[in-house]
Scaffold this motif. Structure first.
Motif, PDB file in Angstrom:
ATOM      1  N   GLY A 129      -9.168  21.128   2.268  1.00 53.04           N
ATOM      2  CA  GLY A 129      -9.609  19.763   1.950  1.00 53.04           C
ATOM      3  C   GLY A 129      -8.453  18.794   1.793  1.00 53.04           C
ATOM      4  O   GLY A 129      -8.587  17.597   2.058  1.00 53.04           O
ATOM      5  N   GLN A 130      -7.289  19.302   1.380  1.00 55.37           N
ATOM      6  CA  GLN A 130      -6.106  18.445   1.242  1.00 55.37           C
ATOM      7  C   GLN A 130      -5.667  17.934   2.604  1.00 55.37           C
ATOM      8  O   GLN A 130      -5.315  16.768   2.762  1.00 55.37           O
ATOM      9  N   ALA A 133      -8.293  15.436   3.784  1.00 59.40           N
ATOM     10  CA  ALA A 133      -8.171  14.142   3.107  1.00 59.40           C
ATOM     11  C   ALA A 133      -7.005  13.354   3.704  1.00 59.40           C
ATOM     12  O   ALA A 133      -7.124  12.163   3.990  1.00 59.40           O
ATOM     13  N   SER A 136      -7.930  12.239   7.219  1.00 64.09           N
ATOM     14  CA  SER A 136      -8.997  11.237   7.248  1.00 64.09           C
ATOM     15  C   SER A 136      -8.474   9.860   6.847  1.00 64.09           C
ATOM     16  O   SER A 136      -9.075   8.846   7.149  1.00 64.09           O
TER      17      SER A 136
ATOM     18  N   ARG B  46     -18.695  14.771  10.025  1.00 65.07           N
ATOM     19  CA  ARG B  46     -17.286  15.099  10.245  1.00 65.07           C
ATOM     20  C   ARG B  46     -16.880  14.895  11.699  1.00 65.07           C
ATOM     21  O   ARG B  46     -15.703  14.737  11.999  1.00 65.07           O
ATOM     22  N   MET B  82     -13.216   8.253   4.360  1.00 69.79           N
ATOM     23  CA  MET B  82     -14.110   9.387   4.155  1.00 69.79           C
ATOM     24  C   MET B  82     -14.031   9.858   2.710  1.00 69.79           C
ATOM     25  O   MET B  82     -12.954   9.953   2.137  1.00 69.79           O
ATOM     26  N   PHE B  84     -15.256  13.016   0.182  1.00 66.40           N
ATOM     27  CA  PHE B  84     -15.651  14.409   0.317  1.00 66.40           C
ATOM     28  C   PHE B  84     -16.427  14.901  -0.898  1.00 66.40           C
ATOM     29  O   PHE B  84     -16.290  14.363  -1.992  1.00 66.40           O
ATOM     30  N   ASN B  88     -11.048  16.059  -3.121  1.00 70.69           N
ATOM     31  CA  ASN B  88      -9.786  16.232  -2.381  1.00 70.69           C
ATOM     32  C   ASN B  88      -8.745  15.194  -2.742  1.00 70.69           C
ATOM     33  O   ASN B  88      -8.029  14.698  -1.875  1.00 70.69           O
ATOM     34  N   LEU B  89      -8.657  14.853  -4.027  1.00 67.68           N
ATOM     35  CA  LEU B  89      -7.543  14.010  -4.455  1.00 67.68           C
ATOM     36  C   LEU B  89      -6.266  14.815  -4.338  1.00 67.68           C
ATOM     37  O   LEU B  89      -6.290  16.043  -4.363  1.00 67.68           O
TER      38      LEU B  89
END
Lengths: 232, 241
Positions: A129-130, A133, A136, B46, B82, B84, B88-89
């Protein structure tokens, strides 16, 4: 009493007579120096190799670099470090007689193959996910890797890299093959003079042990500190 | 405007997750995508910013085909935010840096401008006092609000939301939906995958019901929730409402 006497005379013969402690200090210095710089070099090489391998797996790019990385890992991990040392000193760097430097480079290249696996695992342990992110937001693959993933991966693997330093430190004991006076070679030099094998060998074993225990203790503290910052 | 033509995606050969999607989303629309899990909602979303590469089909953003080879996806993605499910920080950055980092890194703004803008965005979601905190010190709802403004910091034309409230404790869902509602009121183009039927009904301009890798039914929320035509939609709505 006999035992105590022989201990005192062993100590005198090994360390005091002819200022032999200086030889041990020189050896200890070389051992630490080689281990430190070899590990730093290993981290540098290992990071590059790990990033190449991960990026290749994720995108299929960097085919040639990845193939070189695979070959490097296979050769280094498939051959004994002593053989690598001898090849480095007598063949690849035959033009140079700076054994400490050549030895450090050889250990660094050796360590890089192992560190690359550690760092690769560290990168893969960062949540996908990192990467998503970062991408994105429009960050390039390179920027995402260097600014988002690597800082987290390196923090994850810091304790393991510390362990690698400990391993390298012990492995350097074979550098006597190149004529470098490290801690182990210092003991052997003394033995050729005194013909007493017990005291010098046991002494350096203890010195290695103390250093390794000290480093392990530091690592544990570091690990605890890192865990605390994770919990926030 | 987003145009999707014949979009297909298979992760494993011959088992398509998306099985031919066609749709057109106008600027300023708020689309909510609902449907059973495994229906392809998230994969569809996605694909819209190419986090998943479609197996076939085309996606046009303002007329530009982003599935074409050699398209600069990084440039496309700067215009599409986007959000999530799992936030997803970036855990190694402060909250403020999470927001200003991308615009500054991509040189869309100077560091100072980006930081100033980040502070304004934080104020907008009422989290100014968290500027110097790290993500691990925040609640789920706070994290998701930060994630939303992190995406907004890029001044996107389109915002994609992938189940933004699914990982939240129930009492934190409202604060996130409020931010999204406000965003919808400002006429941001939004595509939202969610199980929040209330949000779909209240906020969306159109609802897509996805099942079996296709948009099985689409309509205004009033029509779709009160007069679903497709039996699968009827069955799904019966089980969730």
């Amino acid at each position: 009493m006999d035992f105590l006497n022989s201990l005192v005379s062993g100590f005198e013969k090994t360390f005091i007579r002819d200022d032999r402690y200086k030889l041990f200090l020189e050896g200890l210095g070389n051992t630490l120096l080689i281990a430190l710089f070899a590990t730093l070099m290993g981290v540098l090489i290992g990071t590059i190799v790990a990033v190449v391998k991960v990026m290749h797996r994720q995108t299929g790019k960097l085919r040639l670099l990845n193939a070189i990385g695979e070959l490097y890992s296979t050769v280094i991990r498939g051959t004994p470090v002593v053989v690598q040392l001898l090849i480095a000193y007598n063949i690849i760097f035959a033009f140079s007689d700076r054994a400490v430097l050549v030895g450090t480079i050889a250990f660094g290249i050796n360590s890089g193959a192992y560190v690359s696996e550690i760092i690769r695992a560290g990168i893969l342990a960062v949540d996908i996910g990192q990467t998503e992110a970062g991408r994105s937001l429009g960050l390039s693959q390179g920027a995402t890797m260097s600014k988002i993933i690597m800082p987290q991966a390196l923090k994850n693997v810091l304790p393991a890299v510390g362990n690698e330093f400990i391993s390298v430190l012990k492995e350097t004991s074979v550098i006597g093959y190149l004529g470098v006076v490290d801690l182990t070679r210092a003991a052997e030099r003394v033995i050729t003079r005194t013909a007493d094998v017990y005291f010098p060998y046991i002494s350096i074993a203890l010195i290695y042990l103390v250093i390794v225990c000290g480093l392990s203790w530091l690592l544990k503290k570091l690990e605890r500190r890192l865990a605390r910052s994770d919990r926030g | 405007m987003i145009e999707v033509k014949g979009l297909c995606k298979s992760f494993v050969k011959d088992t398509p997750v998306l099985n031919g999607i066609d749709c057109r989303i106008e600027d300023g629309e708020q689309i909510v995508v609902i449907g059973p899990s495994g229906g392809g909602k998230s994969t569809f979303l996605r694909c819209l910013n190419m986090l998943e590469v479609p197996t076939s089909g085309h996606i046009l953003i303002d007329g530009e085909d982003i599935t074409a080879p050699h398209v600069n996806l990084n440039r496309i993605r700067t215009h599409m935010g986007m959000v999530f499910q799992h936030f997803n920080l970036f855990p190694h950055f402060t909250v403020l840096k999470n927001i200003w980092f991308a615009p500054a890194q991509l040189k869309l703004q100077s560091k100072e401008e980006a930081k100033e803008n980040a502070l304004k965005l934080l104020a907008r979601v009422g989290l100014t006092d968290k500027a110097d905190s790290y993500p691990s010190q925040l609640s789920g709802g706070q994290k998701q609000r930060i994630a939303i403004v992190r995406a907004l910091a890029m001044n996107p034309k389109i915002m994609l939301f992938d189940e933004p409230t699914s990982a939240l404790d129930p009492e934190m869902v409202g604060e996130v939906l409020d931010v999204m509602k406000e965003l919808a009121e400002s006429k941001m183009t939004m595509v939202v995958v969610t199980h929040e039927m209330g949000f779909a009904r209240e906020v969306s301009t159109r609802v897509f019901f996805m099942d079996g890798g296709v948009i099985a039914e689409e309509n205004t929320p009033e029509e779709l929730f009160s007069n679903p035509v497709n039996p699968r939609t009827q069955q799904f709505l019966k089980s969730v409402l």
